[in-house]
Design a protein around this motif. Structure first.
Motif, PDB file in Angstrom:
ATOM      1  N   TYR A 121       0.881  -1.102  -0.040  1.00 15.96           N
ATOM      2  CA  TYR A 121      -0.212  -0.396  -0.202  1.00 15.96           C
ATOM      3  C   TYR A 121       0.894   1.158   0.173  1.00 15.96           C
ATOM      4  CZ  TYR A 121      -3.377  -3.730   1.293  1.00 15.96           C
ATOM      5  OH  TYR A 121      -3.964  -4.658   2.573  1.00 15.96           O
TER       6      TYR A 121
ATOM      7  N   HIS B 157      -6.058   0.215  -4.805  1.00 12.75           N
ATOM      8  CA  HIS B 157      -6.684  -0.161  -3.231  1.00 12.75           C
ATOM      9  C   HIS B 157      -8.400   0.289  -2.299  1.00 12.75           C
ATOM     10  CE1 HIS B 157      -3.686  -3.305  -2.176  1.00 12.75           C
ATOM     11  NE2 HIS B 157      -2.675  -2.242  -2.082  1.00 12.75           N
TER      12      HIS B 157
ATOM     13  N   HIS C 221     -14.769   0.621   0.550  1.00  8.47           N
ATOM     14  CA  HIS C 221     -13.970   0.131   1.590  1.00  8.47           C
ATOM     15  C   HIS C 221     -14.660  -1.011   2.217  1.00  8.47           C
ATOM     16  CE1 HIS C 221     -10.719  -0.564   3.766  1.00  8.47           C
ATOM     17  NE2 HIS C 221     -10.972  -0.257   4.954  1.00  8.47           N
TER      18      HIS C 221
ATOM     19  N   HIS D 155      -2.503 -10.269   1.080  1.00  9.64           N
ATOM     20  CA  HIS D 155      -2.712  -9.835   2.082  1.00  9.64           C
ATOM     21  C   HIS D 155      -4.198 -10.993   1.411  1.00  9.64           C
ATOM     22  CE1 HIS D 155      -2.268  -6.682  -0.846  1.00  9.64           C
ATOM     23  NE2 HIS D 155      -3.482  -7.393  -1.201  1.00  9.64           N
TER      24      HIS D 155
ATOM     25  N   LYS E  35      -4.408  -3.479   4.947  1.00 12.42           N
ATOM     26  CA  LYS E  35      -5.161  -3.008   5.350  1.00 12.42           C
ATOM     27  C   LYS E  35      -5.898  -2.673   6.651  1.00 12.42           C
ATOM     28  CE  LYS E  35      -8.592  -3.895   2.075  1.00 12.42           C
ATOM     29  NZ  LYS E  35      -9.204  -3.358   1.200  1.00 12.42           N
ATOM     30  N   ASP E  36      -6.307  -1.951   7.212  1.00 13.36           N
ATOM     31  CA  ASP E  36      -7.670  -1.551   8.406  1.00 13.36           C
ATOM     32  C   ASP E  36      -8.810  -1.658   8.444  1.00 13.36           C
ATOM     33  OD1 ASP E  36      -8.507  -1.492  10.985  1.00 13.36           O
ATOM     34  OD2 ASP E  36      -6.985   0.457  11.317  1.00 13.36           O
ATOM     35  N   THR E  37      -9.844  -3.020   8.802  1.00 13.15           N
ATOM     36  CA  THR E  37     -10.649  -2.990   8.627  1.00 13.15           C
ATOM     37  C   THR E  37     -11.339  -3.408   9.546  1.00 13.15           C
ATOM     38  OG1 THR E  37     -10.997  -5.682   8.626  1.00 13.15           O
ATOM     39  CG2 THR E  37     -10.448  -4.202   6.205  1.00 13.15           C
TER      40      THR E  37
ATOM     41  N   GLY F 206       0.875   0.859   6.750  1.00 12.15           N
ATOM     42  CA  GLY F 206       0.182   0.996   5.449  1.00 12.15           C
ATOM     43  C   GLY F 206      -0.468   2.032   4.626  1.00 12.15           C
ATOM     44  N   ALA F 207       0.536   2.600   4.444  1.00 13.11           N
ATOM     45  CA  ALA F 207       1.019   3.655   3.627  1.00 13.11           C
ATOM     46  C   ALA F 207       2.425   4.207   2.979  1.00 13.11           C
ATOM     47  CB  ALA F 207      -0.023   5.316   3.937  1.00 13.11           C
TER      48      ALA F 207
ATOM     49  N   ARG G  10      -6.320   6.832   3.083  1.00 15.39           N
ATOM     50  CA  ARG G  10      -5.528   5.661   4.575  1.00 15.39           C
ATOM     51  C   ARG G  10      -6.718   5.833   5.777  1.00 15.39           C
ATOM     52  NH1 ARG G  10      -4.550   3.648   8.049  1.00 15.39           N
ATOM     53  NH2 ARG G  10      -3.115   2.415   8.718  1.00 15.39           N
TER      54      ARG G  10
ATOM     55  N   ALA H  65      -9.631   4.093   6.984  1.00 18.32           N
ATOM     56  CA  ALA H  65      -9.547   3.115   7.326  1.00 18.32           C
ATOM     57  C   ALA H  65      -9.236   2.635   9.313  1.00 18.32           C
ATOM     58  CB  ALA H  65      -8.831   2.121   6.671  1.00 18.32           C
TER      59      ALA H  65
END
Ligand code: NOJ
Length: 684
Positions: free
Chosen positions: A183, A199, A215, A433, A462-464, A478-479, A505, A508
Motif C-alpha cells: 500500500y 486499493h 472500503h 493480503h 489494510k485496517d478493516t 499501510g501507506a 488511508r 480505515a
C-alpha cells in the motif's frame, strides 16, 4: 472488567444486545426492495433483473451507485448469481451507543436500518444466498451470507462478482494494487473511468461535491478486496480479491459470511473523518480486560537505520546494543514517553534481511543486546520495551515461534510488538493480503491478546476495523510513511501527501506514520546537506508537530534521533501532545490541499489543534466554538516562523501563547509545505 460500556439510547428495545426491531415478512414479490438510512437521506434498492441480483444506492434522491451486480464464481461449481429469486426478507433497526477503550472519539453511535434478503436459485441445485444491507446516515454496508445447505458445503471462490457502478465519473484518489510495495505508494487523482486495479479505501469526489469512499469491514477469514476499474467498463468498479498461490481467492465452508463492503458518504471532505462506519460493522470487543492496553508515545532505535547511520545487522554500527538502548530508555523516561522500540535486536538480520524470512529468530538476541536486563531497566523507569518482529513474509517461520516468543515477551514485561511483513507474497506464493495472510493476521492478534501484547503492524493488511473486536490491535503502517523521506530516492513524500492520507488511508484506521523528525534535511549525521531532489522531508518543522494531531495513532512515535530534540523549544509540543481522544472535530479540509483538526484529550481538559497544508501557503481563521462556554484557556502556539517554507527554510518555528475562550478566533498562517500545532490548555 470489560470497558466497552454499552448504553442503549433509543426505542425498540428487544433483549440485551441493544435496541433492535426484527420483523420477518413473508415476501415473495419480485419487486424492488428498499431500505432507508435513519435520516431518510440514503436509500438502497435491491432487485432481481433477468434472474441476477442487483443493488443500487441513492442519496437525497440522486444516484450514487447505479444497479450493480452481486454474486460469486466457484472452482468446480456453477456460479451463484443466475436465475435467482427472492424468497424472504427481514428488517431490523439498531440504535445503540458504545464506547471505545481508546480512539479518535470515545462514544460511537451505531444507528442503522437493516434489510436481509434471502435468495434461492430457481434451477437445481437451488442453492441459497443471503445478502444483508445496513444503511446508516454516513453510508452503507452489505455482505453475503452462505447458509449451511446440502448443495453448498465446502467451496472455493474464484471470483466475487460484486460491482460498484458509480453514477458519476468521479475524481478518485488511488494507489495501485498488486505492486511490490503493497500500500506504500503516492496517491494519484484521476476519474473513475481511468482506474486500473486500486486499493481501498478508495475516496472519490463527485462533481457536485458528494464524497464517496469504498472500503471493507471485518476482514477476518476472507481475501482482501481491491477494485478493478474503469478503463473498459467505464464507471464500473469490480471487486478483485487477492489470491492463494493456486489462484483460488477464498476457501470456506457453509455457514459462511463475507466481510462487509462499505460505501461511506459525506457532503464534504471534512465530514469524512472521524470515520466509524467500519467500526460499527465489526463485532464488539471480545477481550474481558483491556486495562493493560495503553496508548502512548514512543521513541526507538529505528531512524538511524533508515538514514544509514546504524545497522539492523550485527557489526560496528549495530543499533540495538545494550548501551544504546539504555540511552533511549533514559531519554524516554526523562521526557515522559511510554515505550522504546528496538529493531535489529534479534538474530537474523545479517546479509540481505529481505530474504531472511526463514532465518529470523524471535527469541534469541544478538550477543551485544541483553534483553532481560534491558526489559527490567526499562520497567524500573516506567518505560516499556517495544519488541520488533520482522518476518520478511516468512510466515511459517514466524508462526512456528509465535507462542514461544510472545510468552517470553510476556515474562519479560514487553507489552508491545511491532510486526513487519516486508515482501509482496509469502515464499509459497500466497498474496500479501489474501486469505492465507488474513488468517495469519488473526492468529497473531489473538495470540498477542492472550499474552497481553499490543500490536503495531508494518507492511500490514489494510485496517478493516479489527480494533473494535481486539483492542490490542493498536495501529499499523499501510501507506507511505515517514521512512520514505529517508531513502525513497524520489525526493520523499511531497508536501501534499499527508493532506491526502487524512482523507484516504486514515479513514480505515490509525496509522503509525512516525512523525516528529526535526532534522528535516537529514544532514546532521551524515554532514552532507541534501538537495531537494534527494530524499528529505518536504515539510516545515512546524508541520511535523501538526502531524501528531492530524494523523491519528494511539502509538505515536517521536521518530528522530534523541540528540535532534535537544535544545529545541518545539520538542515541548511532542512532550505535551495527547495520544488518546475524547472527541475529534475536523474544522476544515480539502483533499490534497489542507486539513485543520481539533481533538479533545481523553481523561484530560486539553484540546489540541493541528493544521497542515500542501505546497501552498495558507491562512485560516478558526473560531474556537468547540471549547466549553465560560472557561478560560491558554493557547500555546507552534507556528511556522518568519520566512519559513519547506523548500529553502523549513526550520523556523515561532512559539507563543495567548489567552483564549470559546469566543476567540485563532488566525493560523501556514507556510508553503507548513503547518501549525496548538495546545489549548485550561488557564490556571
Ligand atoms: C519496514 C518498516 O516500515 C520499518 O519501520 C522497519 O524499520 C523495516 N521494515 C524493518 O523491519
Amino acid at each position: 472488567m470489560n470497558m466497552w460500556l454499552r448504553c442503549r439510547t433509543l426505542a425498540f428495545t428487544l433483549g440485551v444486545t441493544g435496541a433492535m426491531l426484527n420483523v420477518a415478512t413473508p415476501a415473495v414479490a419480485q419487486d424492488p426492495h428498499r431500505v432507508l438510512s435513519p435520516d431518510g437521506r440514503n436509500e438502497v434498492t435491491a432487485e432481481i433483473r433477468g434472474g441476477r441480483f442487483y443493488y443500487s444506492l441513492q442519496r437525497d434522491g440522486r444516484a450514487v451507485v447505479e444497479p450493480s451486480r452481486l454474486g460469486f464464481e466457484f472452482r468446480g461449481k456453477p456460479p451463484l448469481g443466475e436465475d435467482l429469486r427472492v424468497v424472504s426478507t427481514a428488517r431490523n433497526t439498531v440504535d445503540e451507543t458504545w464506547s471505545q477503550p481508546w480512539g479518535e472519539v470515545r462514544e460511537v453511535r451505531d444507528h442503522h436500518n437493516e434489510l436481509r434478503i434471502s435468495l434461492v436459485e430457481g434451477a437445481a441445485p437451488g442453492r441459497q444466498l443471503v445478502v444483508v444491507f445496513r444503511v446508516f446516515n454516513d453510508g452503507i454496508g452489505f455482505r453475503y451470507e452462505l447458509p449451511e445447505q446440502p448443495d453448498l458445503r465446502e467451496f472455493e471462490i474464484t471470483e466475487e462478482l460484486t460491482e460498484f457502478v458509480m453514477a458519476d465519473d468521479a475524481r478518485a484518489w488511488w494507489i495501485p494494487a498488486f505492486q511490490p510495495n503493497r500500500y506504500e505508494y503516492l496517491y494519484r487523482a484521476s476519474p473513475v473511468s481511468t482506474l486500473d486495479t486500486v486499493h481501498t479505501p478508495l475516496t472519490m469526489e463527485f462533481r457536485d461535491g458528494l464524497h464517496v469512499v469504498i472500503h471493507e469491514a471485518h476482514l477476518v477469514d476472507y481475501a482482501g478486496m481491491t477494485l478493478i476499474g474503469g478503463r473498459e467498463q467505464n464507471r464500473t468498479l469490480r471487486a478483485y480479491l487477492a489470491p492463494w498461490n493456486d489462484g483460488v481467492k477464498v476457501r470456506g465452508r457453509t455457514p459462511f459470511a463475507t466481510p462487509w463492503r462499505t460505501i461511506q458518504l459525506a457532503d464534504q471532505a471534512a465530514d469524512l473523518a472521524p470515520s466509524v462506519l467500519g467500526l460499527n460493522l465489526n463485532p464488539p470487543n471480545v477481550l474481558d480486560d483491556v486495562s493493560w492496553i495503553r496508548p502512548m508515545e514512543y521513541v526507538g532505535i529505528w531512524w538511524g537505520m533508515h538514514i544509514r547511520t546504524m545497522t539492523w545487522s550485527s557489526g560496528p554500527q549495530h543499533g540495538a546494543t545494550t548501551e544504546n538502548t539504555k540511552r533511549y530508555i533514559d531519554f524516554a523516561a526523562e521526557n515522559g514517553f511510554g515505550g522504546v522500540l528496538v529493531e535489529g535486536w534479534n538474530i537474523g538480520w545479517d546479509g540481505n534481511w529481505f530474504e531472511n524470512g526463514d532465518v529470523f529468530s524471535f527469541t534469541e538476541s544478538y550477543p551485544d543486546y541483553d534483553m532481560p536486563a534491558l526489559a527490567a531497566y526499562a520497567q524500573e523507569r516506567n518505560v516499556g520495551l517495544i519488541g520488533h518482529n520482522e518476518t520478511s513474509m516468512g510466515i511459517e517461520n514466524y508462526e512456528r515461534q509465535l507462542e514461544d516468543a510472545f510468552r517470553l515477551y510476556q515474562e519479560l514485561g514487553i507489552e508491545a510488538v511491532k510486526t513487519g511483513y516486508v515482501g509482496d507474497e509469502t515464499p509459497e506464493g500466497h498474496a500479501h493480503h489474501g486469505q492465507y495472510m488474513v488468517r495469519h493476521w488473526k492468529t497473531v492478534i489473538e495470540s498477542a491478546a492472550r499474552h497481553g501484547i499490543m500490536i503495531n503492524a508494518h507492511e500490514p493488511i489494510k485496517d478493516t476495523g479489527e480494533r473494535r473486536t481486539y483492542p490490542n490491535m493498536l495501529t499499523r503502517e499501510g501507506a507511505r510513511g515517514q521512512e520514505y523521506n529517508a531513502w525513497a530516492g524520489d525526493g520523499g513524500n511531497p508536501p501534499e501527501h499527508e493532506t491526502i492520507l487524512f482523507f484516504t488511508r486514515m479513514l480505515a484506521g490509525p496509522m503509525d506514520f512516525t512523525p516528529g523528525v526535526f532534522d528535516i534535511l537529514i544532514e546532521s549525521e551524515t554532514g552532507m546537506p541534501r538537495t531537494p531532489q534527494q530524499s528529505r522531508l518536504r515539510t516545515t518543522l512546524a508541520k511535523q508537530l501538526a502531524l501528531y494531531v492530524v494523523l491519528y495513532s494511539p502509538l505515536q512515535m517521536a521518530a528522530d534521533l534523541p540528540k535532534n530534540y535537544v535544545n529545541q523549544p518545539a520538542f515541548q509540543f511532542i512532550r505535551d501532545v495527547a495520544v488518546d481522544w475524547e472527541d475529534t472535530r475536523v474544522l476544515a479540509g480539502k483533499i490534497g490541499d489542507y486539513v485543520v483538526v481539533a481533538r479533545q484529550e481523553r481523561d484530560g481538559e486539553d484540546w489540541y489543534l493541528g493544521a497542515i497544508t500542501d505546497e501552498e501557503e495558507r491562512t485560516f481563521d478558526i473560531p474556537l466554538w468547540f471549547l466549553p462556554e465560560g472557561r478560560s484557556y491558554v493557547a500555546e502556539v507552534y507556528a511556522d516562523g518568519p520566512g519559513a517554507r519547506w523548500l529553502h527554510n523549513p526550520f523556523p518555528v515561532e512559539v507563543s501563547s495567548r489567552p483564549v475562550d470559546a469566543r476567540s478566533h485563532l488566525t493560523l498562517h501556514l507556510a508553503a509545505g507548513g503547518g501549525q500545532a496548538v495546545r489549548i490548555r485550561p488557564a490556571n
